[in-house]
Design an enzyme around this catalytic site. Structure first.
Site, short mmCIF file in Angstrom:
data_model
loop_
_atom_site.label_atom_id
_atom_site.label_comp_id
_atom_site.label_asym_id
_atom_site.label_seq_id
_atom_site.Cartn_x
_atom_site.Cartn_y
_atom_site.Cartn_z
N LYS A 277 -26.30 25.67 -9.11
CA LYS A 277 -26.01 24.73 -10.20
C LYS A 277 -24.72 23.98 -9.86
O LYS A 277 -23.65 24.22 -10.45
CB LYS A 277 -25.91 25.46 -11.53
N GLU B 295 -40.65 21.01 -11.08
CA GLU B 295 -39.51 21.03 -11.99
C GLU B 295 -39.34 19.63 -12.59
O GLU B 295 -39.92 18.65 -12.11
CB GLU B 295 -38.24 21.44 -11.23
N TYR C 228 -21.19 24.33 -12.44
CA TYR C 228 -21.03 24.21 -13.89
C TYR C 228 -22.08 25.03 -14.62
O TYR C 228 -23.07 25.47 -14.02
CB TYR C 228 -21.13 22.74 -14.32
N LEU D 14 -33.96 25.24 -10.03
CA LEU D 14 -32.87 25.92 -10.70
C LEU D 14 -33.50 26.94 -11.65
O LEU D 14 -34.30 26.58 -12.52
CB LEU D 14 -32.01 24.94 -11.49
#
Length: 309
Positions: free
Chosen positions: A146, A178, A33, A202
């Site tokens: 992702k 993160e 996504y 990410l």
């Protein structure tokens, strides 16, 4: 304007039942996504988002249902259909619908494409500075993809919320790398420090934009993992994300029963974590550089939106 939905070429009400029970995203999280922010009715950093979407599909061996140009056309059509100038576009691609089997379905099975567009309140991140809860990073080894498999992120963020924090600060191999749904940055002696875009984070689109922006502004940046024991050296912390934008952090807390140094092999029972059970371990000393970056971000977005109006 009402929230709009899209599924495989049809405009739908997001509450409408339209996804088959044998949809692989539903049963396996077998999909990817993107979330794209529209400013002034135009998708911001669209090329980068589409590039990352195709990288994620390639990594999971999902056959793309469109080429990059058609993907961009769809995103523009979604925004136009919604009539919203300030919006968040959620675009999802799964491997398709087939009888449940761990193996990939036959090549004839086509990917499913779904999307929603929802209005976003402009300037929503300006209200206050946030709080982070230190938690161990329990995600899989490829969060650079992702994918739809976000349960560890959800559990971390919910634990942070239960503890009175806004986000979870994830610690892997002793380093703060993160947040659960954002990239994290540290300011140390006037220098920005953020984890490198390896397989364990990410590589955020806003992260990429802020990296370029900081270098344009002459702010030194170091892509390096910061150990937890160096938290006391940090002057400021902020998060970046498509909807988070540039979000300053006021405090970091920890819970005595949530070990971050190592993850025990024993099963951990479910438990509630209340705000009264955490202790503050860090407080922002100087958010000046963060405010400078946030102001520069807003200025550049406004200039970009004005240039294409």
């Amino acid at each position: 304007m009402a929230v709009i939905g899209y599924f495989n070429g049809r405009w739908i009400d997001p509450a409408e039942a339209c996804v088959p029970l044998d949809e692989r995203g539903h049963q396996f999280g077998d999909g990817v996504y993107e979330v794209i922010r529209a400013y002034g009715g135009r998708p911001f950093l669209l090329d980068w988002h589409v590039e990352r979407l195709f990288q994620s599909m390639e990594a999971l061996r999902i056959r793309p249902p469109f080429d990059p140009g058609a993907c961009k056309d769809l995103i523009h059509a979604l925004i136009e259909r919604s009539g919203e100038s300030e919006a968040a576009i959620y675009l999802q691609v799964t491997r398709g619908s087939a009888v449940r089997n761990h193996l990939f379905p036959e090549p004839s099975v086509e990917a499913n494409v779904s999307a929603t567009v929802r209005p976003v309140k402009s300037g929503a991140t300006e209200a206050k500075s946030g709080r982070l809860l230190l938690v161990p990073d329990e995600r899989w080894l490829n969060p650079w993809i992702k994918s739809l498999n976000l349960l560890p992120n959800i559990m971390a963020k919910q634990t942070a919320h239960d503890a009175g924090a806004d986000e979870a600060l994830l610690v892997r191999d002793g380093c703060m790398i993160e947040a659960a749904s954002s990239n994290v940055w540290f300011v140390v002696n006037g220098e920005l420090v953020t984890a490198p875009a390896d397989r364990y984070i990410l590589a955020g689109i806003t992260r990429r934009f802020v990296l370029e922006m900081a270098r344009d502004l002459g702010i030194p940046v170091r892509e390096e993992k910061l150990p937890r024991e160096r938290l006391s050296e940090v002057d400021a912390i902020f998060l970046t994300g498509t909807l988070t934008e540039v979000y300053p952090i006021a405090t970091v807390v920890e819970h005595p029963d949530i070990p971050c140094a190592s993850i025990p092999a024993e099963r951990v029972p479910a438990r509630s974590v209340g705000p009264e059970q955490v202790r503050e371990v860090w407080t922002a000393r100087d958010l000046g550089l963060v405010e400078r970056l946030r102001a520069a971000f807003v200025e550049r977005v406004r200039a970009w939106a004005g240039a294409i109006a």
